[in-house]
Design a protein around this motif. Structure first.
Motif, PDB file in Angstrom:
ATOM      1  N   SER A 112      43.666  39.620  41.360  1.00  0.00           N
ATOM      2  CA  SER A 112      44.707  40.385  42.051  1.00  0.00           C
ATOM      3  C   SER A 112      44.897  39.771  43.432  1.00  0.00           C
ATOM      4  O   SER A 112      44.091  38.937  43.855  1.00  0.00           O
ATOM      5  CB  SER A 112      44.328  41.860  42.218  1.00  0.00           C
ATOM      6  N   LEU A 113      45.952  40.207  44.096  1.00  0.00           N
ATOM      7  CA  LEU A 113      46.172  39.783  45.475  1.00  0.00           C
ATOM      8  C   LEU A 113      45.403  40.749  46.377  1.00  0.00           C
ATOM      9  O   LEU A 113      45.944  41.738  46.861  1.00  0.00           O
ATOM     10  CB  LEU A 113      47.669  39.788  45.809  1.00  0.00           C
ATOM     11  N   ARG A 133      55.122  41.485  42.768  1.00  0.00           N
ATOM     12  CA  ARG A 133      54.297  40.283  42.910  1.00  0.00           C
ATOM     13  C   ARG A 133      52.839  40.644  42.605  1.00  0.00           C
ATOM     14  O   ARG A 133      52.382  41.740  42.944  1.00  0.00           O
ATOM     15  CB  ARG A 133      54.344  39.717  44.354  1.00  0.00           C
ATOM     16  N   HIS A 134      52.164  39.707  41.980  1.00  0.00           N
ATOM     17  CA  HIS A 134      50.753  39.914  41.642  1.00  0.00           C
ATOM     18  C   HIS A 134      50.107  38.540  41.733  1.00  0.00           C
ATOM     19  O   HIS A 134      50.788  37.567  42.085  1.00  0.00           O
ATOM     20  CB  HIS A 134      50.697  40.529  40.232  1.00  0.00           C
ATOM     21  N   GLY A 135      48.835  38.424  41.437  1.00  0.00           N
ATOM     22  CA  GLY A 135      48.230  37.098  41.528  1.00  0.00           C
ATOM     23  C   GLY A 135      46.722  37.139  41.527  1.00  0.00           C
ATOM     24  O   GLY A 135      46.113  38.016  40.919  1.00  0.00           O
ATOM     25  N   CYS A 136      46.131  36.172  42.216  1.00  0.00           N
ATOM     26  CA  CYS A 136      44.677  36.031  42.209  1.00  0.00           C
ATOM     27  C   CYS A 136      44.190  35.582  43.584  1.00  0.00           C
ATOM     28  O   CYS A 136      44.963  35.047  44.380  1.00  0.00           O
ATOM     29  CB  CYS A 136      44.240  35.053  41.123  1.00  0.00           C
ATOM     30  N   THR A 137      42.911  35.836  43.810  1.00  0.00           N
ATOM     31  CA  THR A 137      42.303  35.572  45.116  1.00  0.00           C
ATOM     32  C   THR A 137      40.949  34.908  44.929  1.00  0.00           C
ATOM     33  O   THR A 137      40.163  35.341  44.088  1.00  0.00           O
ATOM     34  CB  THR A 137      42.081  36.908  45.874  1.00  0.00           C
ATOM     35  N   ILE A 150      39.025  36.177  52.636  1.00  0.00           N
ATOM     36  CA  ILE A 150      39.869  35.501  51.649  1.00  0.00           C
ATOM     37  C   ILE A 150      39.994  34.011  51.977  1.00  0.00           C
ATOM     38  O   ILE A 150      40.306  33.640  53.105  1.00  0.00           O
ATOM     39  CB  ILE A 150      41.247  36.193  51.601  1.00  0.00           C
ATOM     40  N   GLN A 153      44.833  32.311  47.926  1.00  0.00           N
ATOM     41  CA  GLN A 153      45.526  33.204  47.000  1.00  0.00           C
ATOM     42  C   GLN A 153      46.670  32.454  46.311  1.00  0.00           C
ATOM     43  O   GLN A 153      47.216  31.508  46.868  1.00  0.00           O
ATOM     44  CB  GLN A 153      46.102  34.424  47.729  1.00  0.00           C
ATOM     45  N   GLU A 155      50.275  33.491  43.933  1.00  0.00           N
ATOM     46  CA  GLU A 155      51.132  34.612  43.513  1.00  0.00           C
ATOM     47  C   GLU A 155      51.899  34.287  42.245  1.00  0.00           C
ATOM     48  O   GLU A 155      52.251  33.132  42.004  1.00  0.00           O
ATOM     49  CB  GLU A 155      52.171  34.903  44.595  1.00  0.00           C
ATOM     50  N   VAL A 171      48.715  35.060  35.398  1.00  0.00           N
ATOM     51  CA  VAL A 171      47.792  34.983  36.548  1.00  0.00           C
ATOM     52  C   VAL A 171      46.681  33.965  36.268  1.00  0.00           C
ATOM     53  O   VAL A 171      46.309  33.179  37.141  1.00  0.00           O
ATOM     54  CB  VAL A 171      47.195  36.365  36.870  1.00  0.00           C
ATOM     55  N   GLU A 175      44.887  31.032  38.364  1.00  0.00           N
ATOM     56  CA  GLU A 175      43.455  31.016  38.686  1.00  0.00           C
ATOM     57  C   GLU A 175      42.879  29.627  38.462  1.00  0.00           C
ATOM     58  O   GLU A 175      42.097  29.123  39.265  1.00  0.00           O
ATOM     59  CB  GLU A 175      42.692  32.029  37.816  1.00  0.00           C
TER      60      GLU A 175
END
Ligand code: GAR
Length: 195
Positions: A112-113, A133-137, A150, A153, A155, A171, A175
């Motif tokens: 996730s963001l 918007r979504h994503g990875c961290t 962090i 990231q 998106e 996502v 990653e």
């Protein structure tokens, strides 16, 4: 090359992305150990096939004794001469013991963001919340779950008809790019600041 460990609990697709990156001559890391807390993690077989040192230290038999498990994990990391630990789908909440032992040297990837959607079922929750918007961290691991500084990231858009499954796949592709890239930058910055 900096020796790293990758900790997994399952499929290990992020581990695979890191293995591929480490195979490049100019990449700053090499994999000293792949460790799983589950004997049935399919990623362990992938690591073995790649000729990497692997270790299974099952958490289940130790039940609630998290510290006993982490002491064994820590001993394995030290024995392998690891500099930096990468959690990659390692589905254990860590105690302050292991977090403290690897402070500033343990990375995690989260789908996730962050700080949005720490914890589980991130894709489902992002859709339910109506995110566009979504994503990875990738972040440093600290005592608070999914709370550390962090490092990077990525998106992706959330489409109106997205399912958690479809969104997860979108996502995950990010990653696989983000983790190797962020780890490389982290290692290079660390080397510079150590000079
Ligand atoms: C990845 O999506 C990772 O971000 C997530 O688990 C998946 C593991 O897949 N991690 C977490 O949810 C951590 N709480 P993989 O085993 O194929 O890399």
């Amino acid at each position: 090359k900096h020796p790293i460990a990758i900790l997994i609990s399952g499929r290990g697709s992020n581990m695979r992305a890191l293995i591929e990156a480490c195979a490049r001559p100019d990449y700053p890391a090499r994999i000293a150990l792949v460790l799983s807390n589950r004997a049935d993690a399919t990623g362990i077989e992938v690591a073995r096939q790649a000729g990497l040192p692997t270790k299974i230290i099952e958490s289940k038999p130790l039940g609630r004794n998290r510290l006993a498990h982490e002491e064994q994990v820590n001993a394995a990391l030290e024995e392998a001469g690891v500099e930096v630990v990468c959690l990659a789908g390692y589905m254990r909440v860590l105690t302050p013991f292991l977090v403290g032992a690897w402070k500033g040297r343990m990375l995690n990837i989260h789908p996730s963001l962050l700080p949005a959607f720490p914890g589980l079922d991130t894709h489902e929750r992002a859709i339910e919340a109506g995110m566009t918007r979504h994503g990875c961290t990738v972040h440093l691991v600290t005592d608070g779950v999914d709370e550390g500084p962090i490092l990077g990231q990525a998106e992706v858009p959330v489409h109106p008809d997205d399912t958690p499954h479809g969104l997860a796949a979108r996502v995950l592709e990010e990653e696989h790019r983000l983790y190797p890239a962020t780890l490389a930058t982290f290692l290079l910055n660390r080397a510079i600041s150590a000079r």
